[in-house]
Write a protein that holds these residues in place. Sequence first.
Motif: not given
Length: 972
Positions: A18, A36, A119
């Motif tokens: 991320s 996320v 993710i």
Amino acid sequence: MPFLVNELAPQYLLHDRSKVYQQLKLYGVPVPTYAVVRREYPNQELSYFLEEDDFIEIHGKRFCKPFVEKPIDGDDHNIMIYYPSSAGGGMKELFRKVGNRSSEFYPYVRKVRRDGSYIYEEFMPTGGTDVKVYTVGPVYAHAEARKSPVVDGVVTRNSDGKEVRYPVLLTPSEKQIARSICQAFRQAVCGFDLLRCDMGEATSYVCDVNGWSFVKSSYKYYDDAACILRKIFLDEKAPHIPSTIPTNLPWKISEPAQASDTARCRERVTVGLSRPSEELRCVIAVIRHGDRTPKQKVKLKVTEEKLLKLMLKYNGGKAHAEAKLKSALQLQDLLDATRILVPRARSGRESDSDIEVEHAEKLRQVRAVLEEGGHFSGIYRKVQLKPSNWVRVPKDNREGEEYPVEALMVLKYGGVLTHAGRKQAEELGRYFRNNMYPSEGPGLLRLHSTYRHDLKIYSSDEGRVQMSAAAFAKGLLDLEGELTPILVSLVSKDSSMLDGLQDGTIDINEAKAQLHDIITSSEVAHYNEPMEFPWMVDGARVPKNAAQLLTDLAELTKEITAQVKMLSDDEDEKAAIGSDSPNPPYDIAKALGKAEIDTDRLLAGLPCGSESFLLMFARWKKLERDLYNERKKRFDTTQIPDIYDSCKYDLLHNSHLNLTGLSDLFEVSQLLADSVIPNEYGINPKQKLKIGSKIARRLLGKILIDLHNTRREVAAAAAESDIYNDIMTVSSAKRKERSYYEEVKHECVERSISNKKGIDLDDSHEETKYCLDPKYANVVEPERRVRTRLYFTSESHIHSLMNVLRYCNLDESLNGEESLVCRSSLDLLFKTRELDYMSYIVLRMFENTEVPLEDPKRFRIEMTFSRGADISSLEVIHFKCLGGGKESLLPDDHTMPIMEPERLQEVGSYITLDKFDKMARPFAMPAEDFPPAAPQPLPVRFCKDIELRGKLQHKSDMMSGVLKRKTKRLQE
């Protein structure tokens, strides 16, 4: 060294995906759209996370399948891709290479992981390849293409056991991405993964960054890195010494030996190509889908409260709105409701009216359809609930609101690609690979993996067509595994070009009405007698005794229906014996649309596939009713093709049921279908041309775009090559004075040329041109490209395109021109019974390199067609259908072979691209988007080409001037 490793470098970012994406976005590097999900402990419920069958929502942002799931931990390489139910569903896991595998497909996994933080990002279609990029400082990047693990997960290795990769040239924007990544992470030596895709606009996206990453085996990479390091050393420790480095280093490994002339000649040889000076430039194929189950529809009026509430649940609670049920969840709700409403067995009560009995039978049919296959992977069933009657419900002393009390339920199902259809498509793909392209060892596989093969596959929106395209791609590219990942990775849907008959509906209905009159009339034209042009007669191929055959068809259909009803009643009685047992559970593990034949069902005397006797009976009963209306005493000749399809299906897949009279029904239905099917698209050539141009005009337009773009690329490459040679000649002295480091740092003219974006005339089909690095590709003629466009569609487009090709000369604007199809082929097409499953039309364009570019004979078109997997190629008298005891020629695996292609031109004939363009252009859409028919200076809309040529010429003039001045000074 500060250049290579910086103590302050934020390498820790690389352990958190991320944060990697955040850093990339901060530096303007394109990344896929993502979100996320962080969990503090496994299976933690999150208020902002919602999962449905075909999508997830994160903070209100919806990700529809296919999407990618990556662990936030950058050291965890188990990445998942989830596929939509419309493509078959399932999940593919990507992992670090283990042996010859880099991914595995799990068809029954549909729920995302909930054991950690992930993710989620949109899936980026890359055409089956991805690019690995390795940087050495912000001014140098080495790139290699490989087969993407997303496709089939098989790792292609060379003789040394290394993964096969090919050096490719980066575009200027991709080089800027490499520079930005070095700056973003202050990591000079690193690697990253690049996804090249076309999502409306050609763009490259970064999906992963790896710190301190090197190329496994490439002498080019290490030679370049050595030159750069030497430059850095000299600049740092001896700035007073000029850092001029010779281009050819003394320790540099020799360039790969060029292939011999014999090898080059061998590479150019193509099946069916007799001219040694010609090279294949373009292959265009329009292909019908493979063998399928019969298409079906059930209509019934429903008044049950459970079904009406279900309709309101999925139409937003609107009393007059229609509800469409397609998703697995919606269909499961309908199945649960139907199971409760359907009686466990037929009551047999005399008080039951015919309407009540029919309603119960249709509900059983709906339940059987929804239970077929065991689960809803690969949606091939859809239900419409349309309210048809309402009452007002009083509320709070007011007039009240309307509430539906009756609705029309329409269930559409069937038309599913069979195991035989998958096999046919895959085998045809292998045939194309081995027979349609130049021979160079691995041939097409190598072309595709190195970007020398510009391949695009298009499909209509129908599931059977999409799966046929995926199976074909599997055979064409020698892939392994399930079709779902191949479909999502390589096949593009274009329903506007390959679906629908709406543009020709009025004319088709008119043709059907005229055809009905011809068939039912006692007067049929005697076209069977010898005549010069038998295909010019209205209603050609209609038998003289068509009216009698229609009566025979109705009687034979009743006989088959009666036999299947007995089998269905037996099945129902067996089910009634165990009526006290609960309904069978919803079995999600049961596969739908098996790739292999289910021999256990055949040995048990059950219908092939997952069809029950109830559904088989419903299929034949509907055909019987629709063919002849007892009340109106009228035949519906439009039902003939459906009866023929159903008969053909049972003859091929259910011959083990020994239905008496099935072979006789096949003969009669085939005689009528052979006349009805082609005449539904026009009862005479002029009407066929009119209808064909309306249905296939967009497809034909795209074909012309493909051909013209291929010619433009060849012409542009030739022009650029001439200018490039001039530039390289006049600038050789200057280049010797430049260091290798400067060569890398600055954009080279030849690379700018190679990376120029190709211009497509149709803005909705923009295509990007990526190239090999010609110096290090280690293949013969790396600059040579072949363009392939494959269009998968249904029967209507095959007939329509063929009618335009053979009758285009009948248009008034082309009066006096000869047909694109020769006389013998016109006769062959007239005698061809049908364009069956996997029938195809192929256009191949060749370039004669020995004639000037402006010569019309520089490019010629070769046209061929195949009538596909034609079951009529087997003599009916040999079929073992019903007690005849005759020898059966039906294949054990129910798969009919595909007929060899046949020419549409005389041997030695020569159709130039200009001739083809002139004949086809009046029927293509949109005509104003096409370039001039004859080679002329490019129009204004192609100013980028002119601008490029002008810039190159200007640079050539400048370099020529510099060289002249230098030469003059040396002489002085």
